[in-house]
Design an enzyme around this catalytic site. Sequence first.
Site, PDB file in Angstrom:
ATOM      1  N   GLY A  55     -30.381 -58.415  -0.903  1.00 21.55           N
ATOM      2  CA  GLY A  55     -31.288 -59.501  -1.119  1.00 21.55           C
ATOM      3  C   GLY A  55     -32.524 -59.458  -1.866  1.00 21.55           C
ATOM      4  O   GLY A  55     -33.219 -60.588  -2.355  1.00 21.55           O
ATOM      5  N   ASP A  88     -35.919 -48.764   6.352  1.00 18.44           N
ATOM      6  CA  ASP A  88     -34.516 -49.235   6.266  1.00 18.44           C
ATOM      7  C   ASP A  88     -33.589 -48.215   6.205  1.00 18.44           C
ATOM      8  O   ASP A  88     -32.853 -48.409   5.235  1.00 18.44           O
ATOM      9  CB  ASP A  88     -34.753 -50.430   5.091  1.00 18.44           C
ATOM     10  CG  ASP A  88     -33.637 -51.550   4.998  1.00 18.44           C
ATOM     11  OD1 ASP A  88     -33.129 -51.735   6.309  1.00 18.44           O
ATOM     12  OD2 ASP A  88     -33.263 -52.126   4.089  1.00 18.44           O
TER      13      ASP A  88
END
Length: 449
Positions: A143, A259
Site C-alpha cells: 500500500g 507491523d
Amino acid sequence: MATSGASLPLLTNRTSIAGLKFYVLVIIFLAIAVSILLITVLCIRRNRSSKKSQMQVKVKHSSGTIPLVSKEIVEVIKIGNVIDDDPKMQKQVECEIEESSSVSVESPSPSPENIGWGRWYTLKELENATGRFSDGNVIGEGGYGIVYRGILQDGSVVAVKNLLNNKGQAEKEFKVEVEAIGKVRHKNLVGLVGYCAEGAQRMLVYEYVDNGNLEQWLHGDVGPISPLTWDIRMKIAVGTAKGLAYLHEGLEPKVVHRDVKSSNILLDKKWNARVSDFGLAKLLGSGKSYVTTRVMGTFGYVSPEYASTGMLNESSDVYSFGILLMELITGRSPIDYSRPPAEMNLVDWFKGMVASRRGDELLDPLIEIQPSPRSLKRALLVCLRCIDLDANKRPKMGQIVHMLEADDFPFRSDLRTREKDYVPSQADESKKVLYPTRHAEPVYKASWR
C-alpha cells in the site's frame, strides 16, 4: 605658538636608543602596534573560516558524529524541494559541492556524500540500477510503495523501495524509516543502505535479501512437503525475536515496529530471518510507557488493547509476534475466511485446540518430520504467553528469545517436585496449561472467556 615651538625641539632631540630622534621612535612603535593588530584580526578570521569548513566536512562526509536524524531529514527534504524549484539555487549548490570537495581532501572518507546513516543516491543512479523501474525488477508491492531489485554501479545488489506519494504518506514513511533504522545494524534487521529525495520522489535503498519472505513460504504453493522444517521454523522465530528484542531493548529511544507479520520477515538462503518494513514504526523514549497514535497495522496481527485504545508500546509487537509464531506452527493465516466458521480466526481456534489438549493437531500438515513433544509444548507456551489479554503479563522479547532457545522448562515430574516451594505466578499458570498436574484446574476454564 610658544608652546608649539617648544615641542618641536623635543621631537627632534636625539635619544639614547641607537641615537635615533624621538619622533622616529614614535613612528616605529606605532607601526609595530598596527602590525600586531592586523595579524590578530587575520588570525581570528582564519580560525572562524577553518571551523566553518570543518563543520561542512562533517555534514557532507559524516565522520562518525551523527546529528539528530529527524531534524536532518527535514532539512534534506526542504533543500531538495528548494533546489528543484530554483535553477539559480541548483548552480549555487553545485558550486558549494565543488568548493567543499577541495576541502574534503583532508576527510578520511572521500566516498560519495552521505549524512551519517546512508548514501544519498540520485534519481538517475536508481533508475539505472533498476532498469528505469521496470516491471521485470519488481520484487514486492504494497500500500505504501513498490520494491525493485537493483544492481548498483559497483555491482552490489539492493532493494529499492519507491514510496508512493499518497497524501504525504511517502514523506512520512521516508522520515520514519530513516529515523528508526538508519543508524541500526543487526543481523536480524534489514539494513538501510541509502535513500533518494529529489522533488516529490522519496526512495529507500535496502540490503537485498535473496530468499523471499516468510508469507510466501508458509502460504504459497510449495508442494506436498514444506521446505520449512520444524527446526527451520524455530530458527526463523528465534531470529525474528532477536531482531525485535534489539529494537525494544537495545536502542534508545526504543523502536516499536507496529507491523510485525509474515510478509515483513525476509529470509536469506540459510533461512536467517531479517525484520523489514519500518514505515509504521514509532519511537518510544525513556520514561514513556506508551505512545498514543492512530491505529495502524495489519488485520489479524494488531493487539486488542492497541486496537481499542490507540495506546502503543512494545507489548503490541509481542502480541503480533505471538500470532506470527502461531503461523509458523500451524501454517495458517491469522484470518482465513475459506475455513469453517470455528477455524476462521487463528487465535480462537488455537486456544480452543490447546484447551482441548489437542496441541499436536495444531501442526502444519506440510511438516514432514514431527517435532519432539517437548519442543512443541515450548512453542505453544510462548504463543499463549505472547497473546495474553493482559498486556502487562506478556513477556519481553528478550525473555521470549530465552524461552525459545532454552531447553529447561519443567515437566510434570519437575512441577510435582517444586509444587510446594513455588508461589503461583502468571508463568506457572501458563505452564499448567501445557504441563498439567493432578492438582491443576481445567485448562483455561476461565481465563479465555
